[in-house]
Design a protein around this motif. Structure first.
Motif, PDB file in Angstrom:
ATOM      1  N   GLY A  25       0.640  -1.037   0.561  1.00 54.88           N
ATOM      2  CA  GLY A  25       0.078  -0.347   0.107  1.00 54.88           C
ATOM      3  C   GLY A  25       0.868   0.962  -0.193  1.00 54.88           C
ATOM      4  N   LEU A  26       0.573   2.492   0.512  1.00 51.15           N
ATOM      5  CA  LEU A  26       1.335   3.282   0.981  1.00 51.15           C
ATOM      6  C   LEU A  26       2.245   3.940   1.394  1.00 51.15           C
ATOM      7  CD1 LEU A  26       0.483   6.654   0.199  1.00 51.15           C
ATOM      8  CD2 LEU A  26      -0.332   6.481   2.311  1.00 51.15           C
ATOM      9  N   GLY A  27       2.949   2.666   1.592  1.00 55.60           N
ATOM     10  CA  GLY A  27       3.856   2.471   2.988  1.00 55.60           C
ATOM     11  C   GLY A  27       4.627   1.719   2.255  1.00 55.60           C
ATOM     12  N   HIS A  28       4.615   0.761   1.153  1.00 50.74           N
ATOM     13  CA  HIS A  28       5.318   0.869   0.303  1.00 50.74           C
ATOM     14  C   HIS A  28       5.900   1.700  -1.234  1.00 50.74           C
ATOM     15  CE1 HIS A  28       7.204  -2.797  -2.301  1.00 50.74           C
ATOM     16  NE2 HIS A  28       6.012  -1.673  -3.494  1.00 50.74           N
ATOM     17  N   ALA A  29       5.066   1.829  -1.540  1.00 45.49           N
ATOM     18  CA  ALA A  29       5.209   3.668  -2.463  1.00 45.49           C
ATOM     19  C   ALA A  29       5.473   4.175  -1.700  1.00 45.49           C
ATOM     20  CB  ALA A  29       3.683   4.286  -2.554  1.00 45.49           C
ATOM     21  N   ILE A  30       5.647   5.275  -0.575  1.00 44.06           N
ATOM     22  CA  ILE A  30       6.590   5.816   0.284  1.00 44.06           C
ATOM     23  C   ILE A  30       7.700   5.421   0.100  1.00 44.06           C
ATOM     24  CG2 ILE A  30       7.468   7.484   2.526  1.00 44.06           C
ATOM     25  CD1 ILE A  30       4.288   7.468   2.849  1.00 44.06           C
ATOM     26  N   ALA A  31       8.203   3.620   0.580  1.00 40.11           N
ATOM     27  CA  ALA A  31       9.724   4.069   0.434  1.00 40.11           C
ATOM     28  C   ALA A  31      10.198   3.336  -0.834  1.00 40.11           C
ATOM     29  CB  ALA A  31       9.657   2.069   1.174  1.00 40.11           C
ATOM     30  N   LEU A  32       9.278   2.632  -1.273  1.00 36.44           N
ATOM     31  CA  LEU A  32       9.955   2.696  -3.414  1.00 36.44           C
ATOM     32  C   LEU A  32      10.871   4.876  -3.866  1.00 36.44           C
ATOM     33  CD1 LEU A  32      10.550   1.891  -5.839  1.00 36.44           C
ATOM     34  CD2 LEU A  32       8.124   1.734  -6.196  1.00 36.44           C
ATOM     35  N   ALA A  33       9.300   5.498  -3.571  1.00 34.40           N
ATOM     36  CA  ALA A  33      10.408   6.928  -3.314  1.00 34.40           C
ATOM     37  C   ALA A  33      11.619   7.385  -3.313  1.00 34.40           C
ATOM     38  CB  ALA A  33       8.630   8.225  -3.393  1.00 34.40           C
ATOM     39  N   LEU A  34      11.088   6.772  -1.330  1.00 33.10           N
ATOM     40  CA  LEU A  34      12.492   7.247  -1.122  1.00 33.10           C
ATOM     41  C   LEU A  34      14.084   6.849  -1.576  1.00 33.10           C
ATOM     42  CD1 LEU A  34      11.359   7.236   2.705  1.00 33.10           C
ATOM     43  CD2 LEU A  34      11.977   9.048   1.380  1.00 33.10           C
ATOM     44  N   ALA A  35      13.567   5.041  -1.922  1.00 32.89           N
ATOM     45  CA  ALA A  35      14.569   5.014  -2.563  1.00 32.89           C
ATOM     46  C   ALA A  35      15.101   5.344  -4.061  1.00 32.89           C
ATOM     47  CB  ALA A  35      14.328   2.727  -2.705  1.00 32.89           C
ATOM     48  N   GLU A  36      14.036   5.554  -4.604  1.00 32.01           N
ATOM     49  CA  GLU A  36      14.193   6.635  -5.382  1.00 32.01           C
ATOM     50  C   GLU A  36      15.061   7.743  -5.882  1.00 32.01           C
ATOM     51  OE1 GLU A  36      10.356   6.279  -7.760  1.00 32.01           O
ATOM     52  OE2 GLU A  36      10.301   4.689  -8.785  1.00 32.01           O
ATOM     53  N   ALA A  37      14.568   8.296  -4.653  1.00 32.74           N
ATOM     54  CA  ALA A  37      15.610  10.067  -4.563  1.00 32.74           C
ATOM     55  C   ALA A  37      16.934   8.700  -3.758  1.00 32.74           C
ATOM     56  CB  ALA A  37      14.773   9.877  -3.181  1.00 32.74           C
ATOM     57  N   GLY A  38      17.769   8.254  -3.587  1.00 31.86           N
ATOM     58  CA  GLY A  38      18.705   7.698  -3.305  1.00 31.86           C
ATOM     59  C   GLY A  38      18.589   7.175  -1.774  1.00 31.86           C
ATOM     60  N   SER A  39      17.678   7.305  -1.228  1.00 33.68           N
ATOM     61  CA  SER A  39      17.891   6.851   0.202  1.00 33.68           C
ATOM     62  C   SER A  39      17.850   4.741   0.309  1.00 33.68           C
ATOM     63  CB  SER A  39      16.774   6.741   1.198  1.00 33.68           C
ATOM     64  OG  SER A  39      16.999   6.820   2.506  1.00 33.68           O
ATOM     65  N   ALA A  40      18.243   4.249   1.351  1.00 31.99           N
ATOM     66  CA  ALA A  40      18.846   2.689   2.117  1.00 31.99           C
ATOM     67  C   ALA A  40      17.220   3.291   2.417  1.00 31.99           C
ATOM     68  CB  ALA A  40      19.803   2.603   2.773  1.00 31.99           C
ATOM     69  N   VAL A  41      16.570   1.829   2.387  1.00 36.14           N
ATOM     70  CA  VAL A  41      14.491   1.419   2.828  1.00 36.14           C
ATOM     71  C   VAL A  41      15.055   0.399   4.272  1.00 36.14           C
ATOM     72  CG1 VAL A  41      13.967   3.122   1.440  1.00 36.14           C
ATOM     73  CG2 VAL A  41      13.689   0.676   1.103  1.00 36.14           C
ATOM     74  N   ALA A  42      14.406   0.121   5.045  1.00 40.17           N
ATOM     75  CA  ALA A  42      14.701  -1.256   5.848  1.00 40.17           C
ATOM     76  C   ALA A  42      12.301  -0.521   6.009  1.00 40.17           C
ATOM     77  CB  ALA A  42      14.960  -0.618   7.834  1.00 40.17           C
ATOM     78  N   LEU A  43      11.940  -1.489   5.502  1.00 43.19           N
ATOM     79  CA  LEU A  43      10.198  -1.715   5.329  1.00 43.19           C
ATOM     80  C   LEU A  43      11.159  -2.833   6.896  1.00 43.19           C
ATOM     81  CD1 LEU A  43      10.341  -3.544   1.851  1.00 43.19           C
ATOM     82  CD2 LEU A  43      10.758  -0.276   2.954  1.00 43.19           C
ATOM     83  N   VAL A  44       9.283  -2.234   7.915  1.00 42.79           N
ATOM     84  CA  VAL A  44       8.409  -2.766   9.461  1.00 42.79           C
ATOM     85  C   VAL A  44       6.779  -2.996   9.027  1.00 42.79           C
ATOM     86  CG1 VAL A  44       8.324  -2.511  11.198  1.00 42.79           C
ATOM     87  CG2 VAL A  44       9.906  -1.369  10.606  1.00 42.79           C
ATOM     88  N   SER A  45       7.396  -4.710   8.924  1.00 41.19           N
ATOM     89  CA  SER A  45       5.679  -5.179   8.852  1.00 41.19           C
ATOM     90  C   SER A  45       6.132  -6.841   9.662  1.00 41.19           C
ATOM     91  CB  SER A  45       6.038  -6.180   7.249  1.00 41.19           C
ATOM     92  OG  SER A  45       5.147  -6.824   6.969  1.00 41.19           O
ATOM     93  N   ARG A  46       4.674  -6.877  10.392  1.00 44.59           N
ATOM     94  CA  ARG A  46       4.344  -7.882  10.890  1.00 44.59           C
ATOM     95  C   ARG A  46       5.015  -8.723  10.492  1.00 44.59           C
ATOM     96  NH1 ARG A  46      -1.620  -8.002  11.749  1.00 44.59           N
ATOM     97  NH2 ARG A  46      -1.760  -6.290  10.354  1.00 44.59           N
ATOM     98  N   ARG A  47       4.684  -9.002   9.476  1.00 41.85           N
ATOM     99  CA  ARG A  47       4.951  -9.996   8.513  1.00 41.85           C
ATOM    100  C   ARG A  47       6.294 -10.399   7.033  1.00 41.85           C
ATOM    101  NH1 ARG A  47       0.233 -10.111   4.266  1.00 41.85           N
ATOM    102  NH2 ARG A  47       1.080  -7.902   4.694  1.00 41.85           N
ATOM    103  N   ARG A  48       7.187 -11.054   7.702  1.00 45.33           N
ATOM    104  CA  ARG A  48       8.391 -10.586   7.284  1.00 45.33           C
ATOM    105  C   ARG A  48       8.721 -11.564   5.880  1.00 45.33           C
ATOM    106  NH1 ARG A  48      13.477 -10.433   9.022  1.00 45.33           N
ATOM    107  NH2 ARG A  48      12.880 -10.946  11.170  1.00 45.33           N
ATOM    108  N   GLU A  49       7.594 -12.091   5.418  1.00 47.53           N
ATOM    109  CA  GLU A  49       7.673 -12.618   3.791  1.00 47.53           C
ATOM    110  C   GLU A  49       7.417 -11.237   3.047  1.00 47.53           C
ATOM    111  OE1 GLU A  49       6.293 -14.236   6.493  1.00 47.53           O
ATOM    112  OE2 GLU A  49       7.701 -16.262   6.681  1.00 47.53           O
TER     113      GLU A  49
END
Length: 120
Positions: A25-49
């Motif tokens: 969802g929105l969290g994934h879209a934000i993480a993708l945009a941050l990575a596209e801008a050059g940031s490393a990202v750590a995705l936090v989710s209840r489900r590791r897979e």
């Protein structure tokens, strides 16, 4: 007015972000945009897979480091663990995006007032 629009891009090269709810969802879209801008990202989710699949997609699309961490953000000790792991893995933490949704399972807790914990 020329009718042209330009998106202002931010250079986040070398920055590190934690994105809760980053596996979809929105969290994934934000993480993708941050990575596209050059940031490393750590995705936090209840489900590791789910987080691992999303992190792999982000790395594949952007070439940026993306990792997945399992954590229920209603668990304060788990949140401290995740922040510590990100700081240890990447050596810094610059951005925090809180996009985790409430699953509606009655896990609401009152936020404790007080100073934010210091990074290790």
């Amino acid at each position: 007015m020329t009718g042209k629009t330009s998106a202002r891009r931010t250079d986040l090269d070398g920055h590190v972000a934690i994105v809760t709810g980053g596996s979809s969802g929105l969290g994934h879209a934000i993480a993708l945009a941050l990575a596209e801008a050059g940031s490393a990202v750590a995705l936090v989710s209840r489900r590791r897979e789910a987080g691992e699949r999303a992190a792999a997609r982000i790395t594949s699309c952007t070439g940026r480091a993306a990792s997945a961490l399992a954590c229920d953000v209603s668990d304060e000790a788990g949140v401290h663990r995740v922040v510590g792991e990100v700081a240890e893995r990447f050596g810094r933490l610059d951005i925090l995006v809180t996009s985790a949704g409430d699953p509606g399972q009655g896990r609401r807790r009152r936020a404790r007032r007080g100073p934010a914990p210091a990074l290790p």
